[in-house]
Design an enzyme around this catalytic site. Structure first.
Site, PDB file in Angstrom:
ATOM      1  N   CYS A   1       5.263   9.234  -3.607  1.00  0.00           N
ATOM      2  CA  CYS A   1       3.063   9.102  -4.142  1.00  0.00           C
ATOM      3  C   CYS A   1       3.476  10.567  -5.130  1.00  0.00           C
ATOM      4  O   CYS A   1       3.828  11.503  -4.499  1.00  0.00           O
ATOM      5  CB  CYS A   1       3.070   8.970  -3.128  1.00  0.00           C
ATOM      6  SG  CYS A   1       0.891   8.942  -3.782  1.00  0.00           S
TER       7      CYS A   1
ATOM      8  N   HIS B   1       1.522  -0.546  -3.195  1.00  0.00           N
ATOM      9  CA  HIS B   1       0.781   1.258  -2.874  1.00  0.00           C
ATOM     10  C   HIS B   1      -0.413   1.483  -4.239  1.00  0.00           C
ATOM     11  O   HIS B   1      -1.441   2.503  -3.459  1.00  0.00           O
ATOM     12  CB  HIS B   1       2.018   1.712  -3.427  1.00  0.00           C
ATOM     13  CG  HIS B   1       2.183   3.273  -3.209  1.00  0.00           C
ATOM     14  ND1 HIS B   1       2.986   3.952  -2.478  1.00  0.00           N
ATOM     15  CD2 HIS B   1       1.203   4.117  -4.232  1.00  0.00           C
ATOM     16  CE1 HIS B   1       2.517   5.078  -2.505  1.00  0.00           C
ATOM     17  NE2 HIS B   1       1.871   5.138  -3.434  1.00  0.00           N
ATOM     18  N   GLU B   2      -0.127   1.360  -5.476  1.00  0.00           N
ATOM     19  CA  GLU B   2      -1.020   1.287  -6.338  1.00  0.00           C
ATOM     20  C   GLU B   2      -2.584   0.504  -5.623  1.00  0.00           C
ATOM     21  O   GLU B   2      -4.124   1.295  -5.422  1.00  0.00           O
ATOM     22  CB  GLU B   2      -0.833   1.491  -7.271  1.00  0.00           C
ATOM     23  CG  GLU B   2      -0.185   2.191  -8.455  1.00  0.00           C
ATOM     24  CD  GLU B   2       0.069   3.582  -7.964  1.00  0.00           C
ATOM     25  OE1 GLU B   2      -1.133   4.511  -7.269  1.00  0.00           O
ATOM     26  OE2 GLU B   2       1.169   4.051  -7.763  1.00  0.00           O
TER      27      GLU B   2
ATOM     28  N   HIS C   1      -4.438   2.622  -3.100  1.00  0.00           N
ATOM     29  CA  HIS C   1      -4.506   3.770  -3.685  1.00  0.00           C
ATOM     30  C   HIS C   1      -6.892   3.483  -3.940  1.00  0.00           C
ATOM     31  O   HIS C   1      -7.070   4.151  -3.438  1.00  0.00           O
ATOM     32  CB  HIS C   1      -4.823   4.458  -5.382  1.00  0.00           C
ATOM     33  CG  HIS C   1      -3.273   5.711  -4.511  1.00  0.00           C
ATOM     34  ND1 HIS C   1      -3.865   6.219  -3.973  1.00  0.00           N
ATOM     35  CD2 HIS C   1      -2.160   5.508  -5.275  1.00  0.00           C
ATOM     36  CE1 HIS C   1      -2.674   7.665  -3.792  1.00  0.00           C
ATOM     37  NE2 HIS C   1      -1.630   6.112  -4.376  1.00  0.00           N
TER      38      HIS C   1
END
Length: 183
Positions: A111, A154-155, A158
């Site tokens: 990241c 993953h995003e 976020h």
């Protein structure tokens, strides 16, 4: 190419643990510029000449929150062949289907907001279908698999205030490896 003037926040920043808000359309000029800058940054980070020149860690995805804006936008830039990139601009995403099969990155996820080595894996769905909006406010669906599916998940984490390190069990960092396929 000139490196865009964006500052990627470090994991210590509390804003990274906040939930991003839905985006309203039309996008502002600032949002449009930020999206272009984020994609250019990712592209440059994957081209050796620029990653060395500007001391960049290669990255494939960036969420708007990582540049300090709590809005549900992320971009993915994937080098499919040397010098050829596939780019995604994803606004207000929702996962509408996902595979039962789980996968994980063998060497561990990375990241751009986490500037240290992290031991452990994060099992993710091998395939997902996402419904989202493009920069013009048009709704679309995209089905992604393998490494791109991992990047999308993953995003999206976020956008929900979750870092991949939050998903790694400190007592058992490779938990779930037996039930997932390494890529």
């Amino acid at each position: 190419m000139k490196l865009p003037d964006i500052k990627i926040l470090d994991e210590k920043e509390k804003v990274l643990h906040q939930v991003s808000k839905e985006v309203t359309f039309p996008l502002t000029d600032k949002q449009k510029k930020d999206i272009k800058d984020m994609l250019l940054y990712l592209r440059m980070s994957q081209i050796e000449e620029y990653s060395e020149k500007y001391n960049l860690r290669p990255g494939m995805g960036l969420s708007y929150v990582q540049i300090g804006e709590l809005e549900r936008i992320f971009v993915i830039c994937d080098e499919v062949e040397e010098g050829q990139f596939e780019e995604y601009v994803i606004i207000n995403p929702e996962i509408i289907s996902q595979s039962e099969e789980m996968i994980y990155v063998g060497e561990g996820e990375g990241c751009l907001s986490i500037n240290r080595e992290v031991e452990g894996i994060v099992p993710r769905h091998a395939r997902i279908t996402v419904e989202a909006y493009d920069e013009d406010g048009n709704k679309f669906q995209v089905r992604v698999r393998e490494d791109i599916a991992i990047a999308f998940q993953h995003e999206m984490d976020h956008l929900n205030g979750i870092l991949f390190t939050d998903k790694i069990d400190p007592k058992n960092p490779f938990k779930g490896a037996n039930n997932a396929r390494e890529i």
